[in-house]
Design an enzyme around this catalytic site. Structure first.
Site, PDB file in Angstrom:
ATOM      1  CG  LEU A  86     -12.013  13.388  20.308  1.00  0.00           C
ATOM      2  CD1 LEU A  86     -11.054  13.249  21.328  1.00  0.00           C
ATOM      3  CD2 LEU A  86     -13.160  14.565  20.633  1.00  0.00           C
ATOM      4  CB  ALA A 142     -10.296  19.827  16.997  1.00  0.00           C
ATOM      5  NE  ARG A 157       3.683  13.242  12.501  1.00  0.00           N
ATOM      6  CZ  ARG A 157       3.734  12.013  12.790  1.00  0.00           C
ATOM      7  NH1 ARG A 157       4.284  10.894  12.119  1.00  0.00           N
ATOM      8  NH2 ARG A 157       2.943  11.766  13.854  1.00  0.00           N
ATOM      9  CG  ASN A 161      -0.719  10.822  13.566  1.00  0.00           C
ATOM     10  OD1 ASN A 161      -1.557  11.534  13.796  1.00  0.00           O
ATOM     11  ND2 ASN A 161      -0.436   9.692  14.071  1.00  0.00           N
TER      12      ASN A 161
END
Ligand code: UD1
Ligand code: CA
Length: 455
Positions: free
Chosen positions: A7, A9, A14, A226
């Site tokens: 995954l 996408a 941030r 992130n």
């Protein structure tokens, strides 16, 4: 038969960047490339990368890798929706399984993933973890007997469920045929209005499919990125891990906290690496090599017993045994330094052989040259290899002595045992065994007087 879905996408808002998150590097390599390495180690039949934000950039970065398929998820409606986009690409033989990884969880190790596949037992397996603070994570809800019942997302969890410390890392494996079926049945009827991949667990339980769990060997394996803060943290954790592996293999790192490996490093016995060095690409250091402080070494092999002194820069070079490089040396692509040769301070060598026992100890440029054995290249010597359009070769045969401040205007050859006088500008070949010098004769003007200021 194994499918792997990665995954990738998500937006990565941030990161505050134009670059898609999964292309941001850890240890000099895009995060997604780390995940692909781990995936490929499992020898899957198919790898599907689900891209969305910056899809073109991500696909371009991994173009020409025939084992990859890309599924586009746009817009993004959750992890379940993401895996749905990969479904048309999944290979579905009767024993097929599909493993889901995250493109922004770069450090997961193949051994951990293999263990997850092993505990699956034809059912589902989830990689879980016990966290002191589980805020934000999906919680693993178990029955009184300890059987996994479902995963509940933090935002959907009751206070009792929020007290659960066992969390979903996001990495799971399921039988492909069942997975397709469950993905067709999940809804977005939840706190975030998303299609949760985690909802397949409840459906699997209802279908009486076994659910097993296992944990990663090291806690850093499942850390996600992130923000640049988390990226920097993961970088240091991974560097510490790599440093540790080298120390355990017998390499001396004068300070493992000041060591950076962005690629692979193979070391013989009793290699010593001082502080602040950066290794990139593939580097091999043979027995007893010493690398002084603050060196950069990229795609280079170094022979046994060679010393690379402080602040040297080696790029696509080859160095023999018992040689001495630096301090402040620069070896550029194609530098081939043979055994016992010396390359000293402020010497740049490009696409050249420096033969056995030859020396260029101070301030020189040697480019496109074949330098034989036992040659001495004096300070300030330059191969003039470039006329502004074309490059030409300089050949210096064995035992030649090149006086200081010499320019060798290529193409030109210095014969065996020849000597060039200091300051020579060599435009024609220098014969073997003789002194060649091109500077005007020195003269002294007798009775010469310095001018004096007029009154
Ligand atoms: C997810 C899990 C949660 C788990 C946590 C671990 C679900 C519903 N929740 O939560 O149980 O504890 O990961 O970090 O699965 N992605 C897409 N498309 C989307 C949404 C996400 O590709 O539509 C990708 C993201 O880029 C990321 C990964 O999926 O790589 C996880 O997405 P994220 O939003 O971080 O999931 P969480 O809500 O944290
Ligand atoms: Ca997350």
């Amino acid at each position: 038969m194994l499918n792997i879905v990665i995954l990738a996408a998500g937006l990565g808002k941030r990161m505050q960047s134009h670059l898609p998150k999964v292309l941001h590097p850890v240890a000099g390599k895009p995060m997604l490339a780390h995940v692909l390495d781990a995936a490929r180690a499992l020898q899957p039949s198919r790898i599907v990368v689900v891209v969305g934000h910056g899809a073109e950039q991500v696909q371009a970065a991994f173009a020409g890798q025939p084992d990859l398929a890309f599924a586009v998820q746009s817009p993004q409606h959750g992890t379940g929706h993401a895996v749905q986009q990969a479904v048309p690409f999944l290979l579905d033989a009767h024993d097929s399984a599909t493993l889901v990884l995250y493109g922004d969880v770069p450090l997961v190790q193949p051994e951990t993933l293999q263990r997850l596949l092993n505990v699956r037992a034809n059912g589902v397996a989830i990689l879980t973890e016990q966290l002191p603070d589980a805020t934000g994570y999906g919680r693993i809800v178990r029955s009184a007997q300890g059987q996994v019942q479902c995963i509940v997302e933090h935002k959907d969890a009751t206070p009792e469920q929020q007290a659960i410390r066992e969390v979903n890392t996001g990495i799971l494996v399921a039988p492909t045929a069942h997975l397709k079926n469950w993905l067709g049945r999940i809804t977005n009827n939840n706190a975030q209005g998303e299609y949760y991949l985690t909802d397949i667990i409840g459906l699997a339980v209802a279908d009486a499919i076994v659910i097993n769990t296992t944990q990663p060997e090291a806690p850093w394996e499942t850390l996600g990125v992130n923000s640049r803060v988390q990226q920097a943290q993961i970088e240091r954790l991974w560097q510490a891990e790599q440093a540790n592996r080298l120390l355990l293999a017998g390499v001396t790192l004068l300070d493992p906290a000041r060591f950076d490996l962005r690629g692979s490093l193979v070391c013989g016995r009793d290699v010593v690496i001082d502080i602040g060095c950066v290794f990139e690409g593939h580097v091999e250091l043979a027995d007893g090599v010493y690398v002084g402080p603050n060196c950069v070494v990229r795609n280079t092999t170094v022979g046994a017993g060679t010393r690379i002194e402080a602040f040297s820069h080696l790029d696509d070079a080859q160095v023999g045994a018992q040689a001495r490089i630096g301090p402040y040396a620069r070896l550029r692509p194609g530098a081939d330094i043979r055994d016992d040769a010396h390359v000293g301070n402020f010497v740049e060598i490009k696409k050249s052989v420096l033969g056995q026992g030859s020396k260029a100890n101070h301030l020189a440029y040697v480019g496109d040259a074949l330098v034989g054995d036992r040659v001495n290249i004096g300070a300030g010597t330059i191969t003039c290899n470039y006329d502004g359009v074309n490059k030409f070769q300089t050949i210096i045969e064995d035992d030649a002595f090149i006086g200081s401040d010499t320019q060798l205007v290529a193409p030109v050859r210095v014969g065996k045992g020849a000597t060039l006088g200091a300051g020579t500008t060599l435009t024609r070949d220098a014969p073997a065994g003789q002194l060649t010098v091109s500077r005007p004769r020195q003269q002294t003007i007798e009775n010469w007087k310095r001018p004096v200021r007029k009154p």
